[in-house]
Scaffold this active site. Sequence first.
Site, PDB file in Angstrom:
ATOM      1  N   HIS A   1       0.944  -1.001  -0.222  1.00  0.00           N
ATOM      2  CA  HIS A   1       0.239   0.016  -0.316  1.00  0.00           C
ATOM      3  C   HIS A   1       0.600   1.062   0.524  1.00  0.00           C
ATOM      4  O   HIS A   1      -0.031   2.155   0.627  1.00  0.00           O
ATOM      5  CB  HIS A   1      -1.045  -0.167   1.168  1.00  0.00           C
ATOM      6  CG  HIS A   1      -1.659  -1.485   1.512  1.00  0.00           C
ATOM      7  ND1 HIS A   1      -2.574  -1.242   0.113  1.00  0.00           N
ATOM      8  CD2 HIS A   1      -1.737  -2.299   2.076  1.00  0.00           C
ATOM      9  CE1 HIS A   1      -2.972  -2.525   1.074  1.00  0.00           C
ATOM     10  NE2 HIS A   1      -2.808  -3.242   1.708  1.00  0.00           N
ATOM     11  N   CYS A   2       2.007   1.844  -0.813  1.00  0.00           N
ATOM     12  CA  CYS A   2       2.596   2.435  -0.889  1.00  0.00           C
ATOM     13  C   CYS A   2       3.449   2.933   1.044  1.00  0.00           C
ATOM     14  O   CYS A   2       3.328   3.755   0.874  1.00  0.00           O
ATOM     15  CB  CYS A   2       2.450   3.862  -1.160  1.00  0.00           C
ATOM     16  SG  CYS A   2       2.653   3.217  -3.263  1.00  0.00           S
ATOM     17  N   ALA A   3       3.432   2.371   1.291  1.00  0.00           N
ATOM     18  CA  ALA A   3       3.790   2.082   3.223  1.00  0.00           C
ATOM     19  C   ALA A   3       4.652   1.453   3.530  1.00  0.00           C
ATOM     20  O   ALA A   3       4.273   0.702   4.585  1.00  0.00           O
ATOM     21  CB  ALA A   3       2.533   2.386   3.697  1.00  0.00           C
TER      22      ALA A   3
END
Length: 406
Positions: free
Chosen positions: A363-365
């Site tokens: 999740h781009c995290a």
Amino acid sequence: MTFPVEKVRADFPILQREVNGLPLAYLDSAASAQKPNQVIDAESAFYRHGYAAVHRGIHTLSAQATESMENVRKQASRFINARSAEELVFVRGTTEGINLVANSWGTENIRAGDNIIISEMEHHANIVPWQMLCERKGAELRVIPLHPDGTLRLETLAALFDDRTRLLAITHVSNVLGTENPLPDMIALARQHGAKVLVDGAQAVMHHAVDVQALDCDFYVFSGHKLYGPTGIGILYIKEALLQEMPPWEGGGSMISTVSLTQGTTWAKAPWRFEAGTPNTGGIIGLGAAIDYVTSLGLDKIGDYEQMLMRYALEQLAQVPDITLYGPAQRLGVIAFNLGKHHAYDVGSFLDNYGIAVRTGHHCAMPLMAWYGVPAMCRASLAMYNTHEEVDRLVAGLTRIHRLLG
């Protein structure tokens, strides 16, 4: 008054389709929301009947297109309660908006030995630009850690600030955990140290009203495509006092006042000096239609309905065997989870077979994944067009996967 979810669903043509022979349950709006007919029709009508290059054109189509574009700027300023429409810059999305601030304001104001504060829950778009700036300038990037429940350890925040802190860059709502950060308290602390504040609002503006004047942030940025609008368009709010001091970060047409091969170039006034090249006028028109749409429904009513649905979803998901739910009890928009020791991709693939669309991965995290010690999570996001029946399908699907995979 009951929220008219079935009427809302009828406005979204994609929700009428099937996936793998089953009605689509779209639970991925935090990645990108679907578009209502009102947005599709507005953008289509512009390209069919009103398209022309904006700025400087003396013919009718150009003048009308320019007026329409600037009217959306005014509309968006009212949407977030900016003092002036000229505090708003059209950008491609949240990522470009943050990079604009880093490369314009950051280049001018960050020096060796300074520091910038972010949090451990940030999207990569609010990490990587600051890493790049700090590496280039010899500055330090400081990080607010997390509690196990997915809230920030705010008791550590005061110690991160000092007289060399120049910026607090913080998400309004986590795109993974749904945590809504206590911005007023955090901004007040930043002000005590003379630091500026940037807020990543990509996961907030669709769930409740945002008032940038009340927040007293210096920068606020969000994307249109998560607000039921088109892709490739977003809004960057910059407080006027800062806006006038910031140099452009891209050069080209539309952002200049004069260009001379011997005398150099002078810039257009803000915000236009930050909008080099031909803008995404169709996307801007669509964004205006999206703002009209959610405003007509009432953000307070949308928020109340989504919170009711969120409470129901959390209660039902907690009953799925071997599920791990991540994030606080009070949250907005998203539910991240894993099922036993099964990889999120496998779980998401099974759900897709059942016509249920969720997001899987980091999740781009990635720093957040590392904190939880997992390579990936599944994420179901709830929007104003989702229903209790779709939540029930998700729960039934996960229960079936657990039974099949063990």
